[in-house]
Design a protein around this motif. Structure first.
Motif, PDB file in Angstrom:
ATOM      1  N   ARG A  21     -21.412 -53.096  -3.406  1.00  0.00           N
ATOM      2  CA  ARG A  21     -21.603 -54.511  -3.142  1.00  0.00           C
ATOM      3  C   ARG A  21     -21.631 -54.783  -1.632  1.00  0.00           C
ATOM      4  O   ARG A  21     -22.466 -55.535  -1.139  1.00  0.00           O
ATOM      5  CB  ARG A  21     -20.465 -55.296  -3.785  1.00  0.00           C
ATOM      6  CG  ARG A  21     -20.926 -56.560  -4.499  1.00  0.00           C
ATOM      7  CD  ARG A  21     -19.726 -57.235  -5.094  1.00  0.00           C
ATOM      8  NE  ARG A  21     -18.842 -57.652  -4.016  1.00  0.00           N
ATOM      9  CZ  ARG A  21     -18.258 -58.845  -3.976  1.00  0.00           C
ATOM     10  NH1 ARG A  21     -18.457 -59.728  -4.931  1.00  0.00           N
ATOM     11  NH2 ARG A  21     -17.450 -59.146  -2.984  1.00  0.00           N
ATOM     12  N   PHE A  74     -25.354 -66.507  -1.270  1.00  0.00           N
ATOM     13  CA  PHE A  74     -25.531 -66.139  -2.674  1.00  0.00           C
ATOM     14  C   PHE A  74     -24.614 -66.962  -3.568  1.00  0.00           C
ATOM     15  O   PHE A  74     -23.749 -67.691  -3.094  1.00  0.00           O
ATOM     16  CB  PHE A  74     -25.246 -64.642  -2.865  1.00  0.00           C
ATOM     17  CG  PHE A  74     -26.206 -63.764  -2.120  1.00  0.00           C
ATOM     18  CD1 PHE A  74     -27.476 -63.528  -2.614  1.00  0.00           C
ATOM     19  CD2 PHE A  74     -25.843 -63.178  -0.913  1.00  0.00           C
ATOM     20  CE1 PHE A  74     -28.366 -62.717  -1.929  1.00  0.00           C
ATOM     21  CE2 PHE A  74     -26.730 -62.364  -0.228  1.00  0.00           C
ATOM     22  CZ  PHE A  74     -27.988 -62.141  -0.734  1.00  0.00           C
ATOM     23  N   PHE A 129     -22.273 -65.826  -5.535  1.00  0.00           N
ATOM     24  CA  PHE A 129     -20.925 -65.388  -5.231  1.00  0.00           C
ATOM     25  C   PHE A 129     -20.864 -65.202  -3.728  1.00  0.00           C
ATOM     26  O   PHE A 129     -21.882 -64.927  -3.087  1.00  0.00           O
ATOM     27  CB  PHE A 129     -20.599 -64.095  -5.986  1.00  0.00           C
ATOM     28  CG  PHE A 129     -20.635 -64.321  -7.479  1.00  0.00           C
ATOM     29  CD1 PHE A 129     -19.586 -64.967  -8.108  1.00  0.00           C
ATOM     30  CD2 PHE A 129     -21.731 -63.935  -8.225  1.00  0.00           C
ATOM     31  CE1 PHE A 129     -19.629 -65.213  -9.468  1.00  0.00           C
ATOM     32  CE2 PHE A 129     -21.785 -64.174  -9.595  1.00  0.00           C
ATOM     33  CZ  PHE A 129     -20.732 -64.811 -10.218  1.00  0.00           C
ATOM     34  N   HIS A 130     -19.710 -65.391  -3.194  1.00  0.00           N
ATOM     35  CA  HIS A 130     -19.598 -65.509  -1.735  1.00  0.00           C
ATOM     36  C   HIS A 130     -20.109 -64.282  -0.995  1.00  0.00           C
ATOM     37  O   HIS A 130     -20.687 -64.369   0.061  1.00  0.00           O
ATOM     38  CB  HIS A 130     -18.153 -65.818  -1.348  1.00  0.00           C
ATOM     39  CG  HIS A 130     -17.217 -64.756  -1.782  1.00  0.00           C
ATOM     40  ND1 HIS A 130     -16.962 -63.657  -1.020  1.00  0.00           N
ATOM     41  CD2 HIS A 130     -16.478 -64.611  -2.913  1.00  0.00           C
ATOM     42  CE1 HIS A 130     -16.108 -62.881  -1.646  1.00  0.00           C
ATOM     43  NE2 HIS A 130     -15.786 -63.431  -2.799  1.00  0.00           N
ATOM     44  N   PHE A 131     -19.877 -63.070  -1.592  1.00  0.00           N
ATOM     45  CA  PHE A 131     -20.333 -61.843  -0.943  1.00  0.00           C
ATOM     46  C   PHE A 131     -19.844 -61.682   0.485  1.00  0.00           C
ATOM     47  O   PHE A 131     -20.621 -61.389   1.395  1.00  0.00           O
ATOM     48  CB  PHE A 131     -21.863 -61.756  -0.961  1.00  0.00           C
ATOM     49  CG  PHE A 131     -22.384 -61.129  -2.224  1.00  0.00           C
ATOM     50  CD1 PHE A 131     -21.528 -60.478  -3.101  1.00  0.00           C
ATOM     51  CD2 PHE A 131     -23.720 -61.175  -2.533  1.00  0.00           C
ATOM     52  CE1 PHE A 131     -22.005 -59.898  -4.262  1.00  0.00           C
ATOM     53  CE2 PHE A 131     -24.208 -60.592  -3.694  1.00  0.00           C
ATOM     54  CZ  PHE A 131     -23.347 -59.970  -4.556  1.00  0.00           C
ATOM     55  N   LEU A 132     -18.559 -61.880   0.669  1.00  0.00           N
ATOM     56  CA  LEU A 132     -17.980 -61.594   1.983  1.00  0.00           C
ATOM     57  C   LEU A 132     -17.429 -60.173   1.932  1.00  0.00           C
ATOM     58  O   LEU A 132     -17.146 -59.648   0.852  1.00  0.00           O
ATOM     59  CB  LEU A 132     -16.844 -62.572   2.287  1.00  0.00           C
ATOM     60  CG  LEU A 132     -17.255 -64.045   2.314  1.00  0.00           C
ATOM     61  CD1 LEU A 132     -16.019 -64.928   2.453  1.00  0.00           C
ATOM     62  CD2 LEU A 132     -18.228 -64.312   3.446  1.00  0.00           C
ATOM     63  N   ILE A 175     -24.470 -56.388   0.685  1.00  0.00           N
ATOM     64  CA  ILE A 175     -24.217 -57.519   1.592  1.00  0.00           C
ATOM     65  C   ILE A 175     -24.724 -57.187   2.987  1.00  0.00           C
ATOM     66  O   ILE A 175     -25.477 -57.938   3.601  1.00  0.00           O
ATOM     67  CB  ILE A 175     -22.711 -57.843   1.670  1.00  0.00           C
ATOM     68  CG1 ILE A 175     -22.193 -58.307   0.318  1.00  0.00           C
ATOM     69  CG2 ILE A 175     -22.449 -58.911   2.739  1.00  0.00           C
ATOM     70  CD1 ILE A 175     -20.682 -58.401   0.252  1.00  0.00           C
TER      71      ILE A 175
END
Lengths: 413, 223
Positions: A307, B91, B93-96, A311
């Motif tokens: 993931r 996105f 979902f935050h995707f941090l 990102i």
């Protein structure tokens, strides 16, 4: 790049235990490789040192490498001469004074001329075949393997003059003779002479302890009926590694066969090379196993971090950055492991160096393990570790870099 | 008003045994300072279109010009560089990145671009987060923040390199109504006050109704 390093460190720090296992895996590999290399190298050095100590570095004998050409062969250009009765050679090094003074002028080390003749040592009807070696005590002490190895008497007893002989303690016990007894030496010329045992030595080399008798040079010359003759010059160099060069020069100039210790022990030295190959193969195998550990953790990280990879790629990190990131993580583990491994290896070597043990056969020699302290071993082990870490990191890194962010983003939504 | 994105017959087909058409013959122009909604039922290809516009995916047909530049001849590195400097993603979902604090997450794209000095980046990240009402949460990690807060951090991150275009994939899809409204207002302000262009995929028709323009998709085509 600093950013990539930050992320790599964060990833690694985020999984402490797993990372520790991988680092310890590499460290054990590096540590044992270093310790093994130190032992093997130490054993080898010790072996070579003994080899070099007990024999002359360059041995010049009154032989030629090829049979001498007969005068008839020089005079007549025929296809072949057969049935020729060769002229007798006068054995021995011709013009020994000139030879020794020439050697004196340039050889970086010490040398001694001697006359070696085959004979029999006799004592109370027991007979033992021996090499009777005539030496000049002052010169001989610089090259002799027996100086300082005396059980009874000493080498200087020879210099005192008279009909003294030095023999090995094994020969003495086989003859049943002891210190101070008088033995009879019989030469191949059939001449006989009595000698008093003025010293018993023990070198640990059986052939020497059982088969060599040292007398004054002039006594040997009398025994072999060859006044002023010598047939061997033994050279000890300050630096044993220069032996082949010295041997080549001496042989070219004097015309007699000059053998360097490396040549005399070629097969043994070859065996040592084989041993080294085996050692590095084992080191390589250990590192391969450590490499699997690294592969495993980097692989796991890339799976868990799929993931994050998506990102970062969506943020605008190119594939090369992702490859670099995970390759770096592998290398960090490899580097940390090899640093720890250095410590481990050093400690193990230190511990091994403290072990003392007795050689049962002789019962008197306390020995430590022969250990070579060499930075090269550390560097080689680290190079192996970093190399396998790079490969183990690169493979999963390449796969991770190819990951399509859309697959991950889509999967999550 | 100039064209930020132009597409012509943009098509994306998944090369499976039975080819799946995600996006088919989409021709559209998106201008500077527009607030565009992409709507449509699930599986209509709206997200796929967004990924194509954001250079995350490569089209199998048609052309895409972004900022006047044809995307076709760009290599992987150039596409990444374009994403970094001219696009911001938000996105559903935050995707941090979970190991980094809110401020560090916002700093990452700036550090990658490397146009500012480190202290300036840090300051700018702080300002961006404060302007989105997160002034008190700068040093918290994502798991210490609520869903709405995380999504606002993600918006701040998309603004890090001051790109002209923000692409949002269901930015309020996983938020409660209050947080949704907050995030929507922020996106709206980006267009109204900062002159950005925001393209947001959404299935919330009320929200879409409040945007400047709606692109409705069915079966990969604009309808």
């Amino acid at each position: 790049m600093a950013l990539i390093v930050d992320i790599a460190v964060t990833h690694i720090a985020g999984r402490g235990r797993q990372t520790l296992v991988a680092i310890v895996g590499v460290a054990v590999g590096v540590g044992f490789s270093i310790a093994m290399a130190a032992l093997m190298q130490g054993g080898q050095d010790d072996f070579v040192r003994q080899l070099v100590d007990t024999m002359p570095h360059v041995d010049i004998t009154d032989e030629q490498r090829t049979a001498r050409r007969q005068p008839a062969e020089d005079y007549f250009e025929t296809v072949a001469i057969s049935g020729l009765r060769p002229r007798d050679d006068r054995r021995g090094i011709i013009n020994p004074t000139a030879a020794t003074s020439w050697l004196e002028s340039w050889v970086p080390g010490r040398f001694a001329a001697s006359l070696k003749t085959q004979g029999v040592i006799r004592y109370s009807s027991r007979e033992i075949g021996a090499a009777i070696i005539g030496v000049e005590p002052e010169r001989e002490s610089g090259v002799s393997p027996i100086v300082g190895k005396f059980v009874e008497g000493s080498f200087s007893a020879l210099a005192a003059g008279g009909n003294n002989v030095l023999i090995g303690n094994t020969m003495a016990s086989r003859l049943g003779a002891g210190f101070g007894d008088t033995i009879t030496a019989v030469s191949s010329e059939g001449l006989t002479r009595n000698f008093k045992i003025a010293g018993l030595f023990h070198t640990g080399t059986t052939a020497r302890d059982e088969g060599e008798a040292y007398v004054l040079l002039k006594n040997a010359q009398i025994l072999s009926a060859r006044p002023n003759a010598i047939n061997e010059i033994r050279i000890k160099l300050d630096d044993p590694n220069r032996a082949p060069a010295v041997a080549r020069r001496a042989e070219a100039e004097l015309g007699y066969k000059a053998v360097a210790w490396q040549e005399a022990n070629e097969s043994i030295l070859e065996a040592l090379v084989v041993r080294n190959v085996i050692m590095y193969t084992v080191v390589g195998a250990i590192m391969l196993v450590a490499g699997f550990g690294i592969y495993n953790i980097i692989s796991t990280i890339t799976h868990e971090k799929a993931r994050d990879i998506a990102i970062m790629k969506s943020l605008g990190f190119p594939e090369s950055d992702m490859r670099r990131l995970f390759l770096l993580e592998g290398l960090v583990i490899g580097a940390a492991g090899s640093a720890l491994g250095w410590l481990l290896g050093f400690s193990m070597i230190y511990a091994l160096s403290l072990i003392r043990f007795e050689i049962a056969a002789t019962g008197q020699e306390m020995t430590r393990l022969p250990i070579a302290w060499s930075l090269t071993h550390y560097i080689i082990a680290s190079a192996f570790a970093l190399g396998s870490a790079a490969v183990a990191g690169y493979l999963p890194a390449r796969r991770a870099a190819r990951l399509n962010p859309v697959d991950i983003v889509r999967g999550a939504t | 008003m100039s064209a930020l994105i132009e597409t012509e017959r943009l098509t994306r087909i998944l090369p499976e045994t039975v080819p799946v058409t995600l996006v088919k013959d989409v021709t559209l122009t998106i201008n500077d300072n527009e607030f565009v909604a992409v709507t449509g039922p699930s599986g209509s290809g709206k997200s796929s279109l967004l990924y194509l516009l954001g250079l995350l995916d490569r089209p199998t047909g048609g052309t895409l010009r972004i900022g006047g530049r044809d995307s076709e001849p760009m290599n992987e590195r150039e596409r990444a560089q374009t994403r970094l400097s001219t696009l911001g993603f938000v996105f559903q979902f935050h995707f941090l990145l979970p190991e980094f604090t809110a401020r560090e997450n916002v700093e990452i794209p700036m550090r990658k671009l490397g146009r500012l000095a480190r202290p300036v980046m840090r300051e700018r990240a702080g300002e961006l987060l404060s302007s989105l009402g997160l002034g008190e949460h700068l040093d918290k990690r994502p798991d210490q923040l609520s869903g709405g807060q995380r999504q606002r951090v993600a918006v701040a991150r998309s603004l890090a390199n001051d790109p002209p275009l923000i692409l949002a994939d269901e930015p309020t899809g996983s938020l409660d109504s209050k947080s949704s409204e907050q995030v929507f207002t922020i996106l709206q302000n980006l267009v109204r006050e900062r002159g950005k262009t925001v393209v947001a995929v959404t299935h919330d028709l009320d929200m879409a109704a409040r945007m400047d323009r709606r692109i409705h998709m069915v079966d990969g085509k604009i309808s």
